[in-house]
Write a protein that holds these residues in place. Structure first.
Motif, PDB file in Angstrom:
ATOM      1  N   UNK A 186       0.719  -1.051   0.133  1.00  0.00           N
ATOM      2  CA  UNK A 186      -0.018  -0.112  -0.214  1.00  0.00           C
ATOM      3  C   UNK A 186       0.598   1.668   0.065  1.00  0.00           C
ATOM      4  N   UNK A 187       1.937   1.168   1.177  1.00  0.00           N
ATOM      5  CA  UNK A 187       2.651   2.208   0.930  1.00  0.00           C
ATOM      6  C   UNK A 187       3.666   2.188  -0.142  1.00  0.00           C
ATOM      7  N   UNK A 188       3.370   1.532  -0.764  1.00  0.00           N
ATOM      8  CA  UNK A 188       4.547   1.462  -1.629  1.00  0.00           C
ATOM      9  C   UNK A 188       3.815   1.858  -3.438  1.00  0.00           C
ATOM     10  N   UNK A 189       2.895   1.435  -3.814  1.00  0.00           N
ATOM     11  CA  UNK A 189       1.427   2.114  -3.920  1.00  0.00           C
ATOM     12  C   UNK A 189       1.157   3.723  -4.433  1.00  0.00           C
ATOM     13  N   UNK A 190       1.604   4.423  -2.940  1.00  0.00           N
ATOM     14  CA  UNK A 190       0.856   5.296  -2.469  1.00  0.00           C
ATOM     15  C   UNK A 190       2.294   6.595  -3.261  1.00  0.00           C
ATOM     16  N   UNK A 191       3.201   6.066  -2.770  1.00  0.00           N
ATOM     17  CA  UNK A 191       4.578   6.105  -3.627  1.00  0.00           C
ATOM     18  C   UNK A 191       4.653   6.914  -4.648  1.00  0.00           C
ATOM     19  N   UNK A 192       4.540   5.669  -5.878  1.00  0.00           N
ATOM     20  CA  UNK A 192       4.587   5.751  -6.835  1.00  0.00           C
ATOM     21  C   UNK A 192       3.681   6.539  -7.505  1.00  0.00           C
ATOM     22  N   UNK A 193       2.279   6.392  -7.236  1.00  0.00           N
ATOM     23  CA  UNK A 193       1.579   7.982  -7.399  1.00  0.00           C
ATOM     24  C   UNK A 193       1.838   8.820  -6.774  1.00  0.00           C
ATOM     25  N   UNK A 194       2.396   9.029  -5.806  1.00  0.00           N
ATOM     26  CA  UNK A 194       2.150  10.356  -5.371  1.00  0.00           C
ATOM     27  C   UNK A 194       4.061  10.985  -6.429  1.00  0.00           C
ATOM     28  N   UNK A 195       4.217  10.712  -7.244  1.00  0.00           N
ATOM     29  CA  UNK A 195       6.065  10.567  -8.062  1.00  0.00           C
ATOM     30  C   UNK A 195       5.411  10.697  -9.680  1.00  0.00           C
ATOM     31  N   UNK A 196       4.218  10.411  -9.513  1.00  0.00           N
ATOM     32  CA  UNK A 196       3.654  10.306 -11.020  1.00  0.00           C
ATOM     33  C   UNK A 196       3.041   9.160 -11.707  1.00  0.00           C
ATOM     34  N   UNK A 197       3.747   8.210 -11.240  1.00  0.00           N
ATOM     35  CA  UNK A 197       3.419   6.690 -12.072  1.00  0.00           C
ATOM     36  C   UNK A 197       1.296   6.566 -12.296  1.00  0.00           C
ATOM     37  N   UNK A 198       1.087   5.384 -12.930  1.00  0.00           N
ATOM     38  CA  UNK A 198      -0.613   5.222 -13.053  1.00  0.00           C
ATOM     39  C   UNK A 198      -0.969   4.229 -11.619  1.00  0.00           C
ATOM     40  N   UNK A 199      -1.935   5.166 -11.036  1.00  0.00           N
ATOM     41  CA  UNK A 199      -2.035   4.408  -9.484  1.00  0.00           C
ATOM     42  C   UNK A 199      -2.141   2.551  -9.802  1.00  0.00           C
ATOM     43  N   UNK A 200      -2.963   2.834 -11.238  1.00  0.00           N
ATOM     44  CA  UNK A 200      -2.748   1.199 -11.295  1.00  0.00           C
ATOM     45  C   UNK A 200      -1.948   0.844 -11.507  1.00  0.00           C
ATOM     46  N   UNK A 201      -0.452   0.732 -11.657  1.00  0.00           N
ATOM     47  CA  UNK A 201       0.509   0.535 -11.757  1.00  0.00           C
ATOM     48  C   UNK A 201       1.392  -0.846 -11.165  1.00  0.00           C
ATOM     49  N   UNK A 202       0.577  -1.057 -10.034  1.00  0.00           N
ATOM     50  CA  UNK A 202       0.811  -2.530  -9.004  1.00  0.00           C
ATOM     51  C   UNK A 202      -0.305  -3.304  -9.203  1.00  0.00           C
ATOM     52  N   UNK A 203      -0.635  -4.110 -10.251  1.00  0.00           N
ATOM     53  CA  UNK A 203      -1.942  -5.035  -9.556  1.00  0.00           C
ATOM     54  C   UNK A 203      -1.661  -6.370  -8.432  1.00  0.00           C
ATOM     55  N   UNK A 204      -2.937  -6.214  -7.943  1.00  0.00           N
ATOM     56  CA  UNK A 204      -3.099  -7.475  -7.230  1.00  0.00           C
ATOM     57  C   UNK A 204      -3.665  -8.585  -8.474  1.00  0.00           C
ATOM     58  N   UNK A 205      -2.933  -9.603  -8.026  1.00  0.00           N
ATOM     59  CA  UNK A 205      -3.518 -11.298  -8.672  1.00  0.00           C
ATOM     60  C   UNK A 205      -4.058 -11.736  -7.698  1.00  0.00           C
ATOM     61  N   UNK A 206      -5.403 -11.358  -7.106  1.00  0.00           N
ATOM     62  CA  UNK A 206      -5.847 -12.549  -6.145  1.00  0.00           C
ATOM     63  C   UNK A 206      -6.211 -13.844  -6.273  1.00  0.00           C
ATOM     64  N   UNK A 207      -5.569 -14.278  -5.162  1.00  0.00           N
ATOM     65  CA  UNK A 207      -5.191 -15.468  -4.676  1.00  0.00           C
ATOM     66  C   UNK A 207      -3.833 -15.655  -4.936  1.00  0.00           C
ATOM     67  N   UNK A 208      -2.834 -15.025  -5.560  1.00  0.00           N
ATOM     68  CA  UNK A 208      -1.729 -15.769  -6.129  1.00  0.00           C
ATOM     69  C   UNK A 208       0.097 -14.942  -4.960  1.00  0.00           C
ATOM     70  N   UNK A 209      -0.742 -12.973  -5.761  1.00  0.00           N
ATOM     71  CA  UNK A 209      -0.272 -11.641  -5.252  1.00  0.00           C
ATOM     72  C   UNK A 209       0.096 -10.469  -6.422  1.00  0.00           C
TER      73      UNK A 209
END
Length: 85
Positions: free
Chosen positions: A53-76
Motif C-alpha cells: 500500500x505504501x509503495x503504491x501511494x509513493x509511486x502514485x505521488x511520484x506520477x506513476x499510474x495508480x494502477x501500476x501494481x496490480x493485485x492478482x487475487x489468490x496469487x500475489x
C-alpha cells in the motif's frame, strides 16, 4: 516518474525490485514475503499488504499510474502490462 523524487524504505525498494525482475509476470505472495524479509523477523501478510500500500501511494505521488501494481487475487502482485513494455 516525471522527475519527481522517490524515497523508498529498504523493504519497499526490495518489493519494487522483485516486481521489476518479474517483467510483468505475477509474483507469488511467498516470493514477495521473502523479498521484504530482513532476516531479523518473519514478515507476515499484514505487513506485506501495508508495504505494498505504501509503495503504491509513493509511486502514485511520484506520477506513476495508480494502477501500476496490480493485485492478482489468490496469487500475489504484478506490474501492469503497459509498464513492462
Amino acid at each position: 516518474m516525471r522527475g519527481h523524487p522517490l524515497e523508498l524504505t529498504p523493504k519497499e525498494a526490495l518489493l519494487l525490485e522483485q516486481l521489476l525482475r518479474a517483467r510483468g509476470a505475477s509474483c507469488r505472495k511467498s516470493e514477495l514475503l521473502h523479498a521484504c524479509a530482513d532476516g531479523r523477523r518473519v514478515v507476515g501478510e499484514d505487513a506485506l499488504r501495508a508495504q505494498m500500500r505504501n509503495l503504491r501511494q509513493k509511486l502514485t505521488a511520484a506520477g506513476c499510474d495508480p494502477n501500476l501494481i496490480e493485485t492478482v487475487y489468490g496469487h500475489g502482485c504484478r506490474l501492469h502490462a503497459s509498464a513492462t513494455d
